[in-house]
Design a protein around this motif. Structure first.
Motif, PDB file in Angstrom:
ATOM      1  N   GLU A   1       0.836  -1.211   0.000  1.00 33.97           N
ATOM      2  CA  GLU A   1       0.000   0.000   0.000  1.00 33.97           C
ATOM      3  C   GLU A   1       0.868   1.257   0.000  1.00 33.97           C
ATOM      4  OE1 GLU A   1      -2.729  -0.357   3.241  1.00 33.97           O
ATOM      5  OE2 GLU A   1      -3.902  -1.922   2.251  1.00 33.97           O
ATOM      6  N   GLY A   2       1.921   1.209  -0.775  1.00 34.44           N
ATOM      7  CA  GLY A   2       2.778   2.375  -0.951  1.00 34.44           C
ATOM      8  C   GLY A   2       3.869   2.534   0.078  1.00 34.44           C
ATOM      9  N   LYS A   3       3.907   1.659   1.092  1.00 36.48           N
ATOM     10  CA  LYS A   3       4.900   1.769   2.154  1.00 36.48           C
ATOM     11  C   LYS A   3       5.951   0.678   2.018  1.00 36.48           C
ATOM     12  CE  LYS A   3       1.564   3.687   5.461  1.00 36.48           C
ATOM     13  NZ  LYS A   3       0.891   3.479   6.775  1.00 36.48           N
ATOM     14  N   LEU A   4       7.199   1.033   2.321  1.00 34.25           N
ATOM     15  CA  LEU A   4       8.293   0.063   2.307  1.00 34.25           C
ATOM     16  C   LEU A   4       8.226  -0.772   3.576  1.00 34.25           C
ATOM     17  CD1 LEU A   4      10.948   2.587   1.091  1.00 34.25           C
ATOM     18  CD2 LEU A   4      10.346   0.539  -0.176  1.00 34.25           C
ATOM     19  N   VAL A   5       8.047  -2.076   3.412  1.00 38.87           N
ATOM     20  CA  VAL A   5       7.844  -2.971   4.553  1.00 38.87           C
ATOM     21  C   VAL A   5       8.782  -4.175   4.430  1.00 38.87           C
ATOM     22  CG1 VAL A   5       6.184  -4.411   5.788  1.00 38.87           C
ATOM     23  CG2 VAL A   5       5.419  -2.276   4.715  1.00 38.87           C
ATOM     24  N   SER A   6       9.432  -4.530   5.533  1.00 40.74           N
ATOM     25  CA  SER A   6      10.236  -5.749   5.569  1.00 40.74           C
ATOM     26  C   SER A   6       9.288  -6.920   5.807  1.00 40.74           C
ATOM     27  CB  SER A   6      11.280  -5.667   6.687  1.00 40.74           C
ATOM     28  OG  SER A   6      12.023  -6.865   6.750  1.00 40.74           O
ATOM     29  N   THR A   7       9.162  -7.800   4.824  1.00 39.58           N
ATOM     30  CA  THR A   7       8.161  -8.861   4.883  1.00 39.58           C
ATOM     31  C   THR A   7       8.733 -10.232   5.236  1.00 39.58           C
ATOM     32  OG1 THR A   7       8.399  -9.179   2.496  1.00 39.58           O
ATOM     33  CG2 THR A   7       6.620  -7.720   3.255  1.00 39.58           C
ATOM     34  N   LYS A   8       9.946 -10.504   4.799  1.00 33.70           N
ATOM     35  CA  LYS A   8      10.551 -11.820   5.036  1.00 33.70           C
ATOM     36  C   LYS A   8      12.026 -11.635   5.310  1.00 33.70           C
ATOM     37  CE  LYS A   8       7.464 -13.873   1.559  1.00 33.70           C
ATOM     38  NZ  LYS A   8       7.008 -12.558   1.016  1.00 33.70           N
ATOM     39  N   LYS A   9      12.651 -12.660   5.873  1.00 36.58           N
ATOM     40  CA  LYS A   9      14.097 -12.649   6.066  1.00 36.58           C
ATOM     41  C   LYS A   9      14.676 -13.922   5.461  1.00 36.58           C
ATOM     42  CE  LYS A   9      14.380  -9.765  10.219  1.00 36.58           C
ATOM     43  NZ  LYS A   9      12.947  -9.392  10.295  1.00 36.58           N
ATOM     44  N   TYR A  10      15.773 -13.740   4.747  1.00 32.47           N
ATOM     45  CA  TYR A  10      16.433 -14.867   4.092  1.00 32.47           C
ATOM     46  C   TYR A  10      17.833 -15.024   4.658  1.00 32.47           C
ATOM     47  CZ  TYR A  10      12.661 -14.564   0.649  1.00 32.47           C
ATOM     48  OH  TYR A  10      11.431 -14.538   0.034  1.00 32.47           O
ATOM     49  N   ARG A  11      18.264 -16.256   4.796  1.00 33.77           N
ATOM     50  CA  ARG A  11      19.602 -16.527   5.315  1.00 33.77           C
ATOM     51  C   ARG A  11      20.457 -17.166   4.228  1.00 33.77           C
ATOM     52  NH1 ARG A  11      20.612 -20.121  10.676  1.00 33.77           N
ATOM     53  NH2 ARG A  11      19.470 -18.365  11.592  1.00 33.77           N
ATOM     54  N   GLY A  12      21.722 -16.762   4.167  1.00 39.07           N
ATOM     55  CA  GLY A  12      22.650 -17.389   3.242  1.00 39.07           C
ATOM     56  C   GLY A  12      23.398 -16.378   2.396  1.00 39.07           C
ATOM     57  N   LYS A  13      24.197 -16.907   1.482  1.00 37.41           N
ATOM     58  CA  LYS A  13      24.932 -16.070   0.554  1.00 37.41           C
ATOM     59  C   LYS A  13      23.958 -15.391  -0.408  1.00 37.41           C
ATOM     60  CE  LYS A  13      29.031 -19.064   0.555  1.00 37.41           C
ATOM     61  NZ  LYS A  13      29.918 -19.905  -0.293  1.00 37.41           N
ATOM     62  N   MET A  14      24.415 -14.306  -1.020  1.00 39.02           N
ATOM     63  CA  MET A  14      23.543 -13.559  -1.934  1.00 39.02           C
ATOM     64  C   MET A  14      23.094 -14.438  -3.105  1.00 39.02           C
ATOM     65  SD  MET A  14      22.209 -10.599  -1.823  1.00 39.02           S
ATOM     66  CE  MET A  14      21.369  -9.348  -2.807  1.00 39.02           C
ATOM     67  N   SER A  15      23.940 -15.346  -3.546  1.00 36.28           N
ATOM     68  CA  SER A  15      23.564 -16.227  -4.653  1.00 36.28           C
ATOM     69  C   SER A  15      22.396 -17.125  -4.273  1.00 36.28           C
ATOM     70  CB  SER A  15      24.770 -17.086  -5.079  1.00 36.28           C
ATOM     71  OG  SER A  15      25.245 -17.859  -3.981  1.00 36.28           O
ATOM     72  N   VAL A  16      22.341 -17.519  -3.005  1.00 32.70           N
ATOM     73  CA  VAL A  16      21.243 -18.357  -2.515  1.00 32.70           C
ATOM     74  C   VAL A  16      19.999 -17.521  -2.272  1.00 32.70           C
ATOM     75  CG1 VAL A  16      20.480 -19.827  -0.605  1.00 32.70           C
ATOM     76  CG2 VAL A  16      22.833 -20.007  -1.462  1.00 32.70           C
ATOM     77  N   VAL A  17      20.185 -16.358  -1.647  1.00 29.52           N
ATOM     78  CA  VAL A  17      19.065 -15.488  -1.300  1.00 29.52           C
ATOM     79  C   VAL A  17      18.326 -14.999  -2.544  1.00 29.52           C
ATOM     80  CG1 VAL A  17      18.455 -13.246  -0.297  1.00 29.52           C
ATOM     81  CG2 VAL A  17      20.045 -14.761   0.899  1.00 29.52           C
ATOM     82  N   THR A  18      19.065 -14.629  -3.583  1.00 28.77           N
ATOM     83  CA  THR A  18      18.428 -14.109  -4.788  1.00 28.77           C
ATOM     84  C   THR A  18      17.536 -15.161  -5.453  1.00 28.77           C
ATOM     85  OG1 THR A  18      20.486 -14.610  -5.981  1.00 28.77           O
ATOM     86  CG2 THR A  18      20.120 -12.331  -5.302  1.00 28.77           C
ATOM     87  N   GLU A  19      17.986 -16.402  -5.460  1.00 27.52           N
ATOM     88  CA  GLU A  19      17.151 -17.460  -6.029  1.00 27.52           C
ATOM     89  C   GLU A  19      15.890 -17.662  -5.197  1.00 27.52           C
ATOM     90  OE1 GLU A  19      18.454 -21.074  -7.604  1.00 27.52           O
ATOM     91  OE2 GLU A  19      20.484 -20.389  -8.131  1.00 27.52           O
ATOM     92  N   LYS A  20      16.032 -17.617  -3.879  1.00 23.66           N
ATOM     93  CA  LYS A  20      14.878 -17.801  -2.998  1.00 23.66           C
ATOM     94  C   LYS A  20      13.855 -16.686  -3.188  1.00 23.66           C
ATOM     95  CE  LYS A  20      17.205 -20.279   0.793  1.00 23.66           C
ATOM     96  NZ  LYS A  20      17.641 -20.181   2.213  1.00 23.66           N
ATOM     97  N   ILE A  21      14.339 -15.452  -3.240  1.00 22.00           N
ATOM     98  CA  ILE A  21      13.415 -14.326  -3.342  1.00 22.00           C
ATOM     99  C   ILE A  21      12.701 -14.332  -4.685  1.00 22.00           C
ATOM    100  CG2 ILE A  21      15.073 -12.623  -4.218  1.00 22.00           C
ATOM    101  CD1 ILE A  21      13.732 -10.530  -2.522  1.00 22.00           C
TER     102      ILE A  21
END
Length: 283
Positions: free
Chosen positions: A195-215
């Protein structure tokens, strides 16, 4: 019939080739660093990284002001006499820029303002939807086009993950304890526009290569996206191998047109180096 001109803010991060190709008018926002005011687009993102490394702080950012909007709208009218302007603005929930545009527009006729309730690639996706609709139907009435744009605003979906918590910490968005814990556990927050607001919705653990695939997979599973167009976002410093892998996953998922967008200075100030995001429009 009057020509319709589309405009937006630099916080849309529209690539220069798309701006020039489609004659989208872009008004710059501001970055304040070392006591100097820089227009977004005039400052290399590397200077922001260097500033943070030197001071352990991040620059501040400010909205386009009313006077700048008046000048901006006047310039468009001079370049395109007798035109109608549809301005698609950076979310009003995170900046005063759209409010300033509303004040400036009071002195003009034939300006329609649309709050995109989104930023960077999410805003770019809406602007490019408007571009495509205008090219598909050049004789469309401005009110009709504006209504179509407004209808897809709530369908524009953006999710991104900063490359480093250091910039969030420097900007006061995470506590020192949360930063230390996140850095130790390699936890990265996913930021979405709700709704137009920046919100932290989830947290991912791991290297950026792993996190990007998950997201990316989570994003594809969560939203029923139009597969004609997908925008992948990055802040400078993201590994090219990760970018290649994200493109590969998007193609395997059936997306036809995949466009990479680099975060400009305004967005990079908050996202830091090596960030990744994805934006598209739901069916």
């Amino acid at each position: 019939m009057r020509r319709i001109i589309l405009s937006t803010e630099s916080g849309a991060d529209l690539p220069e080739e798309l701006v020039e190709k489609h004659a989208v008018q872009v008004v710059p926002m501001h970055i304040i660093m070392d006591g100097k005011d820089y227009l977004d687009g005039s400052l290399p993102v590397e200077d922001i990284y260097a500033y943070h490394e030197r001071t352990n702080q991040i620059p501040s950012t400010t909205a386009t002001n009313v006077h700048e909007y008046i000048h901006f709208f006047n310039r468009i009218r001079e370049d395109y006499p007798n035109c109608e302007i549809i301005h698609i603005g950076y979310t009003s929930k995170a900046s005063s820029s759209f409010h300033n545009a509303m004040i400036a527009a009071e002195g003009f006729d034939n300006i329609i303002l649309i709050d995109a309730l989104n930023v960077t690639g999410g805003l770019a996706a809406i602007v490019m939807y408007a571009v495509q609709e205008l090219e598909r139907e050049p004789m469309i009435e401005s009110e009709h086009l504006a209504n179509k744009i407004k209808a897809i605003v709530p369908k524009s979906r953006l999710a991104f993950v900063p490359g480093s918590l250091a910039f969030l910490k420097a900007g006061g968005r995470v506590s020192n304890i949360a930063y230390l814990g996140g850095a130790l556990l390699k936890i990265k927050p996913c930021i979405e526009l709700i709704e137009g607001k920046l919100v932290s919705t989830k947290k991912y653990r791991g290297k950026m290569s792993v996190v990007t695939e998950k997201i990316l997979q989570t994003y594809f599973n969560q939203y029923n996206l139009d597969k004609q167009q997908l925008y992948l976002l990055f802040s400078k410093g993201l590994d090219e191998k990760i970018m290649d892998r994200m493109t590969e996953i998007a193609k395997e998922s059936g997306f036809i047109n995949i466009k990479w967008i680099q975060a400009g200075a305004m967005i990079t100030t908050h996202a830091g180096p090596g960030g990744f995001g994805v934006a598209g429009i739901e069916k």
